[in-house]
Design a protein around this motif. Structure first.
Motif, PDB file in Angstrom:
ATOM      1  N   CYS A  49      41.397  32.110  40.455  1.00 29.15           N
ATOM      2  CA  CYS A  49      41.025  31.591  41.779  1.00 29.15           C
ATOM      3  C   CYS A  49      40.612  30.118  41.678  1.00 29.15           C
ATOM      4  CB  CYS A  49      39.872  32.410  42.354  1.00 29.15           C
ATOM      5  SG  CYS A  49      39.184  31.723  43.866  1.00 29.15           S
TER       6      CYS A  49
ATOM      7  N   GLY B 286      39.078  28.338  43.839  1.00 29.79           N
ATOM      8  CA  GLY B 286      37.708  28.150  44.328  1.00 29.79           C
ATOM      9  C   GLY B 286      36.672  28.412  43.248  1.00 29.79           C
ATOM     10  N   CYS B 287      36.990  29.314  42.324  1.00 31.24           N
ATOM     11  CA  CYS B 287      36.052  29.666  41.250  1.00 31.24           C
ATOM     12  C   CYS B 287      36.249  28.797  40.003  1.00 31.24           C
ATOM     13  CB  CYS B 287      36.219  31.133  40.859  1.00 31.24           C
ATOM     14  SG  CYS B 287      35.785  32.285  42.165  1.00 31.24           S
TER      15      CYS B 287
ATOM     16  N   CYS C  99      39.957  34.930  44.878  1.00 28.41           N
ATOM     17  CA  CYS C  99      39.066  36.082  44.720  1.00 28.41           C
ATOM     18  C   CYS C  99      38.678  36.580  46.117  1.00 28.41           C
ATOM     19  CB  CYS C  99      37.817  35.678  43.949  1.00 28.41           C
ATOM     20  SG  CYS C  99      36.776  34.508  44.847  1.00 28.41           S
TER      21      CYS C  99
ATOM     22  N   HIS D 227      36.593  33.923  48.177  1.00 24.80           N
ATOM     23  CA  HIS D 227      37.325  32.752  48.686  1.00 24.80           C
ATOM     24  C   HIS D 227      38.430  33.132  49.657  1.00 24.80           C
ATOM     25  CE1 HIS D 227      35.296  30.545  45.303  1.00 24.80           C
ATOM     26  NE2 HIS D 227      35.078  29.780  46.349  1.00 24.80           N
TER      27      HIS D 227
HETATM   28 ZN    ZN Z   1      37.069  32.452  43.972  1.00 20.27          ZN
END
Ligand code: ZN
Lengths: 120, 116
Positions: free
Chosen positions: B13, B15-16, B39, B42
């Motif tokens: 992901c 975002g992660c 994920c 997100h």
């Molecule tokens: Zn994420």
């Protein structure tokens, strides 16, 4: 840590965070031109105003919670803290998300910050 | 690892994974949008914000449309009727008669129906 980077801080962010940003080489600027936007409260008028702009509606701006900077301070690193966990969306989005996901990471951090502040 | 990332993270992901050195407030949304493996957190964030942003864009377009309509109405109200008619006829002369006749007819019928 933040050399040559610019940030905008909402009035809801405590002063210590801002001083940390500046002490690590970061610059303060207007929200329109800042690289990073930080706020602690999506309902604060200066943050709400950003969510009502074309920039937000067209995916050109994301507001982050200042707990990200607290985490960087604690770990003494930027690279090891995933900034994407610290997104601060508008209040209505927060409410909907919490129903599905549970709490935001900065809500977990809030209690730690409280302890730190009381301790210092 | 953070409680949230262990509970919801997808190994790929954006975002992660992205650090603040790779993304900032200006590009984060686009980065999230372009990622294929989000994920739970997100993905839901993107979907919920999408709904709000679509609404916001529609509202902003409507607001712009209303302001334009208001300005045009004010402009026409502000001009006297013969001057407005003259202006339309004058413009019609520059382009073509058929068009100005049509416009005059529409304008007349709209003002008459408004007065009734
Ligand atoms: Zn994420």
């Amino acid at each position: 840590m933040f050399k040559k980077k610019t940030a905008w801080f909402s009035g809801s962010v405590r002063r210590g965070i801002r001083s940390f940003w500046v002490s690590e080489g970061g610059l303060i600027s207007r929200w329109k031109s800042a690289d990073y936007l930080f706020s602690d409260d999506a309902t604060c008028h200066d943050t709400k105003r950003i969510f009502d702009t074309d920039d937000y509606a067209r995916d050109r701006v994301t507001v982050f919670h200042s707990a990200f900077l607290s985490a960087c301070q604690v770990r003494n690193s930027v690279k090891s803290v995933p900034i994407g966990h610290y997104v601060l969306p508008p209040f209505s989005v927060q409410k909907e998300l919490k129903a599905v996901i549970g709490r935001f990471i900065w809500e977990h951090d809030k209690s730690q910050q409280g302890e730190q502040r009381e301790g210092s | 690892c953070t409680p949230l990332s262990t509970a919801h993270s997808h190994p790929r992901c954006a975002g992660c994974m992205c650090s603040a050195e790779e993304v900032d407030s200006r590009v984060f949304s686009a980065e999230l949008r372009s990622c294929q493996y989000l994920c739970d957190f997100h993905l839901h964030l993107l979907q919920t914000e999408n709904q709000l942003k679509t609404c916001l864009r529609q509202h902003r377009a409507l607001r712009g449309h209303l302001v334009l309509q208001w300005t045009v109405t004010r402009l026409i109200e502000g001009l006297e009727w013969d001057r407005t008619g003259g202006l339309i006829l004058g413009l019609g002369l520059v382009w073509d008669w058929e068009w100005s006749g049509q416009l005059m007819w529409e304008f007349l019928s709209s003002t008459v129906s408004e007065k009734q």
